[in-house]
Design a protein around this motif. Structure first.
Motif, PDB file in Angstrom:
ATOM      1  N   GLN A 266     -11.477  10.409  -6.833  1.00 22.00           N
ATOM      2  CA  GLN A 266     -11.693   9.837  -5.501  1.00 22.00           C
ATOM      3  C   GLN A 266     -11.787  10.926  -4.439  1.00 22.00           C
ATOM      4  OE1 GLN A 266      -9.644   9.466  -2.550  1.00 22.00           O
ATOM      5  NE2 GLN A 266      -8.126  10.827  -3.493  1.00 22.00           N
TER       6      GLN A 266
ATOM      7  N   ASP B  33       4.851   6.592  10.054  1.00 22.52           N
ATOM      8  CA  ASP B  33       4.923   7.872   9.374  1.00 22.52           C
ATOM      9  C   ASP B  33       4.392   7.653   7.947  1.00 22.52           C
ATOM     10  OD1 ASP B  33       5.646  10.197   8.154  1.00 22.52           O
ATOM     11  OD2 ASP B  33       7.805   9.907   8.326  1.00 22.52           O
ATOM     12  N   VAL B  34       3.271   8.274   7.634  1.00 22.25           N
ATOM     13  CA  VAL B  34       2.660   8.015   6.323  1.00 22.25           C
ATOM     14  C   VAL B  34       3.042   9.047   5.257  1.00 22.25           C
ATOM     15  CG1 VAL B  34       0.676   6.740   7.205  1.00 22.25           C
ATOM     16  CG2 VAL B  34       0.507   9.209   6.947  1.00 22.25           C
ATOM     17  N   ARG B  35       4.038   9.869   5.529  1.00 21.27           N
ATOM     18  CA  ARG B  35       4.416  10.880   4.537  1.00 21.27           C
ATOM     19  C   ARG B  35       4.772  10.239   3.195  1.00 21.27           C
ATOM     20  NH1 ARG B  35       9.035  14.197   7.287  1.00 21.27           N
ATOM     21  NH2 ARG B  35       9.357  12.180   8.234  1.00 21.27           N
TER      22      ARG B  35
ATOM     23  N   TYR C 160      -9.057  14.543  -0.504  1.00 21.37           N
ATOM     24  CA  TYR C 160      -7.597  14.692  -0.489  1.00 21.37           C
ATOM     25  C   TYR C 160      -6.982  14.057  -1.724  1.00 21.37           C
ATOM     26  CZ  TYR C 160      -2.829  13.333   0.937  1.00 21.37           C
ATOM     27  OH  TYR C 160      -1.469  13.102   0.990  1.00 21.37           O
TER      28      TYR C 160
ATOM     29  N   MET D 203      -4.876  12.818   8.821  1.00 21.18           N
ATOM     30  CA  MET D 203      -4.124  11.585   8.548  1.00 21.18           C
ATOM     31  C   MET D 203      -2.937  11.429   9.488  1.00 21.18           C
ATOM     32  SD  MET D 203      -4.526  11.675   4.474  1.00 21.18           S
ATOM     33  CE  MET D 203      -5.002  13.387   4.438  1.00 21.18           C
TER      34      MET D 203
ATOM     35  N   LYS E 106     -12.953  14.074   7.831  1.00 22.50           N
ATOM     36  CA  LYS E 106     -12.750  13.293   6.603  1.00 22.50           C
ATOM     37  C   LYS E 106     -14.022  13.239   5.748  1.00 22.50           C
ATOM     38  CE  LYS E 106      -9.026  10.380   8.357  1.00 22.50           C
ATOM     39  NZ  LYS E 106      -8.613   9.011   8.669  1.00 22.50           N
TER      40      LYS E 106
ATOM     41  N   LEU F  86      -1.464  16.754   5.487  1.00 26.15           N
ATOM     42  CA  LEU F  86      -1.783  15.501   6.193  1.00 26.15           C
ATOM     43  C   LEU F  86      -2.419  15.787   7.554  1.00 26.15           C
ATOM     44  CD1 LEU F  86       1.363  13.321   5.355  1.00 26.15           C
ATOM     45  CD2 LEU F  86      -0.952  12.917   4.563  1.00 26.15           C
TER      46      LEU F  86
ATOM     47  N   LEU G  50      -6.357   6.274   3.903  1.00 23.64           N
ATOM     48  CA  LEU G  50      -6.481   6.917   5.214  1.00 23.64           C
ATOM     49  C   LEU G  50      -7.200   8.265   5.162  1.00 23.64           C
ATOM     50  CD1 LEU G  50      -2.977   6.110   6.741  1.00 23.64           C
ATOM     51  CD2 LEU G  50      -5.157   5.136   7.439  1.00 23.64           C
ATOM     52  N   SER G  51      -7.345   8.822   3.960  1.00 25.70           N
ATOM     53  CA  SER G  51      -8.020  10.117   3.856  1.00 25.70           C
ATOM     54  C   SER G  51      -9.540   9.962   3.912  1.00 25.70           C
ATOM     55  CB  SER G  51      -7.615  10.832   2.571  1.00 25.70           C
ATOM     56  OG  SER G  51      -8.206  10.207   1.451  1.00 25.70           O
TER      57      SER G  51
ATOM     58  N   LYS H 174      -2.141   6.503   1.675  1.00 27.15           N
ATOM     59  CA  LYS H 174      -2.560   7.863   2.037  1.00 27.15           C
ATOM     60  C   LYS H 174      -3.989   8.118   1.575  1.00 27.15           C
ATOM     61  CE  LYS H 174       1.509  10.143   1.025  1.00 27.15           C
ATOM     62  NZ  LYS H 174       2.274  11.356   0.708  1.00 27.15           N
ATOM     63  N   ILE H 175      -4.294   7.631   0.377  1.00 24.61           N
ATOM     64  CA  ILE H 175      -5.657   7.811  -0.144  1.00 24.61           C
ATOM     65  C   ILE H 175      -6.649   7.076   0.757  1.00 24.61           C
ATOM     66  CG2 ILE H 175      -7.194   7.078  -2.034  1.00 24.61           C
ATOM     67  CD1 ILE H 175      -5.175   8.069  -4.000  1.00 24.61           C
TER      68      ILE H 175
ATOM     69  N   ARG I  80       1.803  11.764  -4.816  1.00 24.01           N
ATOM     70  CA  ARG I  80       2.013  10.639  -5.735  1.00 24.01           C
ATOM     71  C   ARG I  80       0.918   9.602  -5.454  1.00 24.01           C
ATOM     72  NH1 ARG I  80       7.208  12.332  -4.931  1.00 24.01           N
ATOM     73  NH2 ARG I  80       7.257  11.399  -2.857  1.00 24.01           N
ATOM     74  N   PRO I  81      -0.250   9.823  -6.052  1.00 25.74           N
ATOM     75  CA  PRO I  81      -1.358   8.926  -5.726  1.00 25.74           C
ATOM     76  C   PRO I  81      -1.172   7.535  -6.321  1.00 25.74           C
ATOM     77  CG  PRO I  81      -2.016  10.448  -7.443  1.00 25.74           C
ATOM     78  CD  PRO I  81      -0.640  10.843  -7.042  1.00 25.74           C
ATOM     79  N   GLY I  82      -1.769   6.570  -5.668  1.00 22.77           N
ATOM     80  CA  GLY I  82      -1.710   5.195  -6.166  1.00 22.77           C
ATOM     81  C   GLY I  82      -3.014   4.487  -5.872  1.00 22.77           C
ATOM     82  N   PHE I  83      -3.303   3.501  -6.697  1.00 19.88           N
ATOM     83  CA  PHE I  83      -4.565   2.759  -6.525  1.00 19.88           C
ATOM     84  C   PHE I  83      -4.285   1.266  -6.577  1.00 19.88           C
ATOM     85  CE2 PHE I  83      -5.831   6.942  -7.858  1.00 19.88           C
ATOM     86  CZ  PHE I  83      -6.943   7.181  -7.071  1.00 19.88           C
TER      87      PHE I  83
ATOM     88  N   GLY J  83       1.237   3.916  -3.097  1.00 23.28           N
ATOM     89  CA  GLY J  83       0.747   5.266  -2.779  1.00 23.28           C
ATOM     90  C   GLY J  83      -0.728   5.257  -2.460  1.00 23.28           C
ATOM     91  N   SER J  84      -1.290   4.067  -2.247  1.00 27.62           N
ATOM     92  CA  SER J  84      -2.729   3.986  -1.963  1.00 27.62           C
ATOM     93  C   SER J  84      -3.044   4.133  -0.471  1.00 27.62           C
ATOM     94  CB  SER J  84      -3.302   2.664  -2.485  1.00 27.62           C
ATOM     95  OG  SER J  84      -2.539   1.577  -2.016  1.00 27.62           O
TER      96      SER J  84
ATOM     97  N   GLU K 149       0.844  -1.209   0.000  1.00 28.78           N
ATOM     98  CA  GLU K 149       0.000   0.000   0.000  1.00 28.78           C
ATOM     99  C   GLU K 149       0.877   1.257   0.000  1.00 28.78           C
ATOM    100  OE1 GLU K 149      -3.431   0.573   0.287  1.00 28.78           O
ATOM    101  OE2 GLU K 149      -4.305  -1.299   0.961  1.00 28.78           O
TER     102      GLU K 149
END
Lengths: 353, 336
Positions: B172, A351-353, B106, B78, B101, B73, A115-116, A112-113, B110-113, A109-110, A105
């Motif tokens: 999203q 640390d999720v940065r 957000y 987060m 939230k 964040l 957890l948002s 952070k998404i 660098r987004p990922g899926f 990079g998923s 994850e």
């Protein structure tokens, strides 16, 4: 749907539809299928032998005392045939399912998404653990159903007691696989990338299942020391007159006194008891030893407790057997509790940065 | 009669004050008070005080490692701040993370899926956290995919380009129709056409009244879409306001005075002078304060007639480059 259930639902579906899960499950099914067929055949032969022995006893051909009956083979015997090699693949499956759950994850990079969205951080790890547990249970359920089907093919109808034992065996198998799943889940939280998480999982697996049992004997030797020396025979030389001109000297051992022998036996018993206690600690550290003991005891109609100097005790009921092996059961439960606990705490502080 | 009138007047006055307070509070959609985050003793964000009004597109500008992502964040619940507080709408973020939230969207840097799923199944997973019904989820997913132009794409996300991933990430972020959008470097790594498309979408979202917190390290990008800007460096907010206000705020420490003619023989000594650059009969004096009066006195004393004596403010680009340069110099010094 509660966030934990949503995460668990997705994880379960991801697992059971993934190539790695399907390939390893297929391998488990093929091996268990072969083992079950062989086991079924062996069971039938054992049953034939049992029937022959029984009729021979009845006719009095064997000359055994009246009232003696040989023990009837258990249909659960066929499970012991498939047991351990299946579980080795099962461990690989459990590690393959867990090693990239969190690290993957992060890499994608998923995380952070995820957890948002409105969920707490622990919902993620709890959901992932639950999803993994359900997927492992699903794999075991399929294998158990296949096994029961094979039993029925061979015309063996399990009793209620047998079914209960199969159920307990399935639970133990799930618990055993969950030990390694939680180890790999912990590795995926500790390590920042999936490759290192996989390496750590495999190192822990090898250490627990091969390295510790391998070195445990030597370490036990070092801790316990040398066994007590047996009492030495005293030798007295006795001169005898021979018929020839020379005389022969014949050594004659003097018998060891009862006190000396009892003292030696006492020391030896203490030594073995000490040795057993130390060895038991190492055995408890090895999940596969714990699982093997528990599963073979569950699948056998009787369980005999024994020690080199102790009395042999026969245990019959499944709950009585499990109570006898409570240390092994606790050790098997402690592993996922500890590793999952570490994974949980580490993930919550990550640390999720 | 007078008494009743006085009381009524008092009540009206009180309710008016209350209304002003209420309006003032609700008009601020994002607020941070001494917001601080430390990592291993190092302050990534240092006592940040910031306010963003409802419906505003706010640009959060700073070099890499300035603390932009960490701020976002914290705003998005987060991560938790080391000290200080932040608010989204009426909610204190640390105390109401789930509520926050629910009203924020957000988009990470660098987004990922999940590569093995298509866009709809990825979005459906996230939409389930908002407890929407199946029909609500289906409708909302189609809507957000239409907004970002991915409605006709059926392939798995693993086969997406970088630009498509970025669009999906925006989709999203819009799933819950958020009041506040936290966009962390939303256009980084996408092609110019994709950037233009992104700007168009943001402007449309602004028209819908969404509050947008837009972080970037590219000044032109921020200038294009944001009316107010905050500049952050090394975790500290250096300036905040419209581009013109920032120019004034940051330019105060850096004065540029153009003097023409400026004889090379002329000597000017002042503690605030940083340097003097000559260009033919012209000079550019860099100083720590506005010393035009002092310069004019020198010229009068020397009986030189001035053609030009004016103050030139450095551009926002120059000021921002200075911030980046200083942060890089500091980074090099600390690493060596």
């Amino acid at each position: 749907m509660h966030p934990v259930l949503n995460v668990a639902r997705k994880e379960f579906l991801d697992h059971v539809m993934s190539k790695r899960f399907l390939i390893l499950l297929a391998a488990m099914l093929v091996i268990s299928g072969i083992s079950l067929m062989e086991g079924g055949q062996d069971y039938k032969e054992q049953l034939e032998n049992y029937k022959e022995t029984l009729s021979a006893i009845e006719s009095g051909a064997l000359g055994v005392p009246p009232g003696y009956t040989p023990s009837k083979p258990s249909p659960l015997f066929i499970f012991t045939r498939m047991g351990f090699q299946i579980m080795t693949i099962g461990v690989i499956l459990a590690i393959a399912m867990g090693f990239d759950l969190i690290s993957g994850e992060r890499e994608r990079g998923s995380l952070k998404i995820l957890l948002s969205h409105p969920l707490f951080r622990d919902d993620v790890i709890n959901g992932k653990a639950l999803g993994g547990l359900l997927a492992l249970s699903f794999a075991i359920l399929i294998i158990i159903l296949l096994s029961v089907a094979v039993l029925l093919i061979f015309g063996i109808v399990p009793t209620i007691e047998d079914l209960f034992r199969i159920f307990v065996y399935a639970l133990l198998s799930i618990l055993y696989l969950f030990v390694f799943f939680s180890i790999s889940l912990m590795a995926s939280v500790i390590m920042k990338n999936s490759t290192n998480a996989l390496i750590l999982s495999l190192v822990l697996f090898i250490t627990l299942s091969a390295f510790i049992p391998m070195i445990s004997w030597q370490i036990t030797d070092k801790i316990v020391g040398e066994p007590p020396e047996p009492p030495k025979f005293k030798v007295v030389e006795i001169e005898t007159v021979s018929t020839s001109s020379e005389s022969d000297i014949i050594p004659k051992p003097v018998e060891i006194s009862d006190e000396e022998m009892q003292e030696y036996q006492k020391k030896m018993r203490e030594y073995w008891e000490r040795r057993e206690r130390v060895q038991e600690i190492f055995d408890l550290l090895d999940p596969s030893t714990n699982y093997q003991r528990l599963s073979s005891a569950t699948l056998s109609p009787y369980y005999y407790t024994s020690s080199p100097f102790g009395e042999v005790e026969k245990k019959e009921g499944i709950l009585e057997i499990l109570w006898t092996l409570w240390k092994n059961l606790v050790a098997l439960i402690v592993y996922p509790v500890v590793t999952y606990g570490v994974a949980y705490i580490k993930f919550m502080r990550m640390d999720v940065r | 009669m007078m008494k009743i009138g006085g009381k009524l007047d008092k009540i009206l006055k009180k309710s008016k004050n209350f209304y002003i307070v209420l309006e003032n509070f609700s008009s601020k959609m994002i607020k941070t008070v001494k917001l601080t985050k430390e990592y291993d003793g190092v302050r990534a964000v240092d006592s940040l005080n910031l306010e963003v009004k409802k419906g505003e597109v706010f640009g959060f500008l700073g070099p890499n490692g300035a603390g932009k992502s960490t701020t976002i964040l914290m705003l998005g619940a987060m991560i938790e701040p080391t000290s200080g507080t932040c608010y989204i709408g009426d909610f204190e973020v640390t105390r109401n993370p789930i509520e926050v939230k629910k009203i924020t969207g957000y988009l990470p840097e660098r987004p990922g899926f999940y590569d093995h799923l298509d866009a709809r199944r990825n979005l459906d997973y996230f939409a389930r956290f908002y407890r929407m019904t199946e029909e609500e989820r289906r409708r909302r997913i189609e809507k957000v995919l239409e907004i970002v132009g991915l409605e006709n794409v059926r392939k798995k996300v693993g086969e997406y380009s970088r630009g498509m991933i970025q669009r999906l990430a925006l989709a999203q972020a819009l799933l819950n129709d958020p009041e506040v959008l936290l966009l962390d470097e939303p256009t980084s790594g996408i092609d110019p056409q994709g950037t233009l498309e992104f700007r168009r979408i943001i402007k449309e979202l602004e028209k819908e009244g969404k509050t947008i917190f837009f972080s970037s390290h590219i000044l032109s990008e921020v200038r294009e879409v944001c009316k107010r800007i905050g500049i952050i460096s090394k975790g500290r907010l250096l300036a905040v306001g419209t581009p013109e206000e920032i120019q004034r705020q940051m330019g105060e420490e850096h004065y540029r005075i153009i003097v023409e003619p400026f004889p090379r023989t002329l000597r000017i000594d002042h503690d605030d002078i940083i340097k003097i650059e000559h260009d033919r009969d012209r000079a550019v004096i860099e100083a720590k304060s506005d010393i035009r009066e002092f310069i004019s006195e020198i010229f009068i004393e020397n009986r030189i007639r001035l053609r030009e004596l004016r103050l030139e403010m450095p551009s926002l680009e120059e000021l921002f480059m200075k911030v980046i340069y200083e942060s890089e110099v500091e980074e090099d010094a600390s690493s060596s």
